[in-house]
Design an enzyme around this catalytic site. Structure first.
Site, short mmCIF file in Angstrom:
data_model
loop_
_atom_site.label_atom_id
_atom_site.label_comp_id
_atom_site.label_asym_id
_atom_site.label_seq_id
_atom_site.Cartn_x
_atom_site.Cartn_y
_atom_site.Cartn_z
N ASN A 11 -5.59 7.78 22.42
CA ASN A 11 -4.32 7.98 21.33
C ASN A 11 -2.92 7.09 21.76
OD1 ASN A 11 -1.86 10.32 21.04
ND2 ASN A 11 -4.02 11.09 20.67
N HIS A 14 2.07 8.64 23.62
CA HIS A 14 2.73 8.69 24.45
C HIS A 14 2.85 7.32 24.75
CE1 HIS A 14 2.68 12.40 24.25
NE2 HIS A 14 1.16 12.56 24.45
N ARG A 22 14.39 5.17 24.55
CA ARG A 22 15.28 4.20 24.72
C ARG A 22 16.08 3.82 22.98
NH1 ARG A 22 17.10 1.58 29.11
NH2 ARG A 22 17.31 3.55 30.87
N HIS A 47 -0.52 10.05 15.92
CA HIS A 47 -0.77 11.71 15.95
C HIS A 47 0.74 11.71 15.16
CE1 HIS A 47 0.23 16.64 16.83
NE2 HIS A 47 0.11 16.43 15.63
N ARG A 49 3.68 13.60 13.98
CA ARG A 49 4.23 14.99 14.22
C ARG A 49 5.13 15.51 13.30
NH1 ARG A 49 3.15 18.88 18.84
NH2 ARG A 49 2.19 18.11 20.28
N ARG A 53 8.10 13.65 17.09
CA ARG A 53 8.37 13.10 18.66
C ARG A 53 8.66 12.25 19.21
NH1 ARG A 53 6.19 18.10 21.46
NH2 ARG A 53 6.67 19.92 19.69
N GLU A 74 -4.33 12.34 13.28
CA GLU A 74 -3.89 13.12 14.45
C GLU A 74 -2.66 13.68 13.35
OE1 GLU A 74 -3.82 13.84 17.86
OE2 GLU A 74 -5.80 14.16 18.30
N THR A 105 -0.35 19.70 22.11
CA THR A 105 -1.06 20.85 21.64
C THR A 105 -1.38 22.18 22.55
OG1 THR A 105 -1.57 18.88 19.84
CG2 THR A 105 -3.03 21.00 20.13
N GLU A 155 -13.36 18.76 16.49
CA GLU A 155 -13.16 18.50 18.02
C GLU A 155 -12.78 19.36 18.66
OE1 GLU A 155 -10.48 14.82 18.47
OE2 GLU A 155 -9.88 15.89 20.19
N HIS A 198 -8.46 16.08 24.55
CA HIS A 198 -7.19 17.46 25.44
C HIS A 198 -7.39 17.10 26.91
CE1 HIS A 198 -3.44 18.36 24.51
NE2 HIS A 198 -3.18 19.02 26.20
C1 LIG Z 1 -4.45 17.16 19.56
C2 LIG Z 1 -4.16 16.53 21.20
O1 LIG Z 1 -5.54 17.65 21.70
C3 LIG Z 1 -3.90 15.84 20.90
O2 LIG Z 1 -4.23 14.55 20.13
C4 LIG Z 1 -1.66 15.43 20.00
O3 LIG Z 1 -1.87 14.65 20.34
C5 LIG Z 1 -1.09 16.39 21.62
O4 LIG Z 1 -0.10 16.35 20.90
P1 LIG Z 1 0.54 14.90 21.75
O5 LIG Z 1 0.80 13.84 22.00
O6 LIG Z 1 2.06 15.51 21.13
O7 LIG Z 1 1.26 15.57 23.64
N1 LIG Z 2 -7.60 15.09 20.88
C1 LIG Z 2 -6.78 14.24 22.25
C2 LIG Z 2 -6.22 13.73 21.80
O1 LIG Z 2 -6.37 12.68 20.56
C3 LIG Z 2 -5.29 13.24 23.39
O2 LIG Z 2 -5.87 14.90 23.91
P1 LIG Z 2 -4.58 13.35 25.33
O3 LIG Z 2 -5.52 12.96 26.18
O4 LIG Z 2 -3.05 13.03 25.48
O5 LIG Z 2 -4.54 15.17 26.29
#
Ligand SMILES: CC(=O)[C@@H](O)[C@H](O)COP(=O)(O)O
Ligand SMILES: NCC(=O)COP(=O)(O)O
Length: 254
Positions: A11, A14, A22, A47, A49, A53, A74, A105, A155, A198
């Site tokens: 994922n 971040h 920035r 994701h 959103r 963000r 996501e 989440t 999931e 997560h």
């Molecule tokens: C669904 C999940 O657990 C994550 O993949 C989700 O993307 C969390 O949200 P953030 O990435 O915004 O923290």
């Molecule tokens: N659905 C979980 C994901 O994609 C990543 O969650 P995390 O490892 O950033 O908490």
């Protein structure tokens, strides 16, 4: 049950969080995704959103256009996001709950409480050839709802278990892990494909990897955070090694 290959979905949310700090274009989530794939990731998760963000529409479009592995988008189960997914046609979508004021989440999708709204949206995504997953707590009621709305994948939300471990709450952690183990078995018994994610780090990922019903882990925050110290490739290789130890064999290849 013999364990099938285990996939890692990285994922990249971040990476976009850091970029947006920035307002520029660096670090680029697409470049992170390409590094992740080269390091052995089987797929990329991002994701989009409602508040944008971190991942933005342009990021999702570039990921879809350039990735050589499956993209798992996501999203909240809103008409806006369904419309974007039907246009973009990622390999997969994972429907997650969203609240603008949440930091991340917080819980699983309440599929049982919103079956009427969910079912047509799940069906529309499936009809477009998109693999639909519901991000749910390890709760049999939610597994039944996933089947009822026609989602082929769940999931399992591992956040509560990971938080209990981090808080040193051993009894709560054991209870949460047992819920996950039972839900993985229950999901397979219902004919659902089982993913998990997560809050996972190499230790907790190794534990979940040992569950033969689980075929995909989606992991982001720990990898991006660890990449600050060890580089993204190094962090992913450590995660893949942990998954392999847990699984007792080689992680899946695409
Ligand atoms: C669904 C999940 O657990 C994550 O993949 C989700 O993307 C969390 O949200 P953030 O990435 O915004 O923290
Ligand atoms: N659905 C979980 C994901 O994609 C990543 O969650 P995390 O490892 O950033 O908490």
């Amino acid at each position: 049950m013999t364990a099938s290959p285990l996939r890692l979905g990285v994922n990249v949310d971040h990476v976009a969080t850091l970029r947006n700090a920035r307002g520029g274009r660096h670090p680029d989530p697409l470049r992170a995704a390409e590094i992740a794939v080269a390091a052995g990731a089987n797929g990329i998760t991002a994701h989009l959103r409602e508040d944008r963000r971190h991942i933005r529409d342009d990021d999702m479009e570039r990921l879809k256009r350039h990735l050589t592995v499956p993209l798992n988008m996501e999203m909240a189960a809103t008409s806006e996001m369904v419309e974007i997914a039907l246009r973009l046609k990622p390999h997969a979508t994972c429907l997650v709950p969203e609240r603008r004021e949440e930091r991340t989440t917080e819980g699983g999708l309440d599929a049982a409480g919103q079956r009427a709204e969910l079912e047509p949206r799940v069906k529309a995504l499936c009809a477009a050839g998109i693999r639909v997953s519901l991000f749910v707590a390890p709760d049999p009621v939610q597994l039944d709802a996933a089947v009822a709305v026609g989602a082929p994948v769940v999931e399992l939300h591992t956040g509560a278990w990971c938080e209990a471990i981090a808080a040193g709450e051993a009894a709560a952690a054991r209870a949460e892990l047992d819920r996950i183990v039972q839900a993985a078995r229950g999901a397979r018994a219902r004919g659902l494909e089982v993913h998990a994610g997560h809050g996972l780090d190499p230790l907790t990922a190794e534990t979940i990897a040992a569950l033969p019903e689980v075929v995909e882990l989606n992991i982001g925050h720990w990898l991006v955070a660890e990449s600050v110290f060890d580089g993204l490739e190094g962090a992913i290789r450590r995660m893949l090694a942990a998954m392999k130890r847990g699984r007792g064999g080689a992680p899946a290849r695409n």
